[in-house]
Write a protein that holds these residues in place. Sequence first.
Motif, short mmCIF file in Angstrom:
data_model
loop_
_atom_site.label_atom_id
_atom_site.label_comp_id
_atom_site.label_asym_id
_atom_site.label_seq_id
_atom_site.Cartn_x
_atom_site.Cartn_y
_atom_site.Cartn_z
N ASP A 42 0.76 -1.23 0.00
CA ASP A 42 -0.14 -0.04 0.09
C ASP A 42 1.00 1.24 0.02
OD1 ASP A 42 0.87 0.28 2.61
OD2 ASP A 42 -0.89 0.02 3.42
N LEU A 89 3.29 -0.79 3.40
CA LEU A 89 2.97 -2.20 4.09
C LEU A 89 2.58 -3.30 3.14
CD1 LEU A 89 1.30 -0.64 7.34
CD2 LEU A 89 3.71 -1.10 7.05
N ASN A 124 0.93 -7.27 2.72
CA ASN A 124 -0.22 -8.25 3.31
C ASN A 124 0.26 -8.88 4.94
OD1 ASN A 124 -1.92 -7.85 1.31
ND2 ASN A 124 -1.39 -9.71 -0.03
N ASP A 129 2.63 -7.49 6.72
CA ASP A 129 2.52 -6.44 7.92
C ASP A 129 1.03 -6.19 8.42
OD1 ASP A 129 5.24 -6.10 7.61
OD2 ASP A 129 5.08 -4.74 6.12
N ARG A 130 0.11 -6.02 7.22
CA ARG A 130 -1.28 -5.62 7.78
C ARG A 130 -1.80 -6.90 8.54
NH1 ARG A 130 -0.96 -3.64 2.76
NH2 ARG A 130 -1.69 -5.52 1.41
N ARG A 131 -1.70 -8.11 8.07
CA ARG A 131 -2.14 -9.30 8.96
C ARG A 131 -1.70 -9.36 10.31
NH1 ARG A 131 -1.22 -12.92 5.06
NH2 ARG A 131 0.62 -13.35 5.78
N ASN A 143 -1.03 -6.67 12.22
CA ASN A 143 -1.13 -5.47 12.75
C ASN A 143 0.01 -4.57 13.10
OD1 ASN A 143 -3.85 -6.38 13.14
ND2 ASN A 143 -3.53 -7.31 15.00
N ILE A 162 1.21 -1.15 12.75
CA ILE A 162 0.47 0.14 12.69
C ILE A 162 1.68 1.21 12.24
CG2 ILE A 162 -0.81 2.01 13.38
CD1 ILE A 162 -2.30 -0.57 13.10
#
Length: 69
Positions: A22, A26, A28, A30-32, A34, A36
């Motif tokens: 993104d 980050l 996938n 990193d987002r999975r 959490n 921030i």
Amino acid sequence: MTDLLYFLIVFIAFVIHEKEVDDNGLDNYDRRNNLIGSRSRLTGIIYKTDGSIDIWKNLLDTNPWWCDY
């Protein structure tokens, strides 16, 4: 030997195109987990939302899919 080389090239191309990053750098993984904040695309350093370096997340970062490409 050539079959193995061909397989590796196709596999690496597949992995590179599967990574969705993104605007904050980050992916996938990193987002999975959490994460921030944001990640520098050049060095991979993780920053907090206020712009300071998140030392603990950088020391404990285990993202196997992060690479600079």
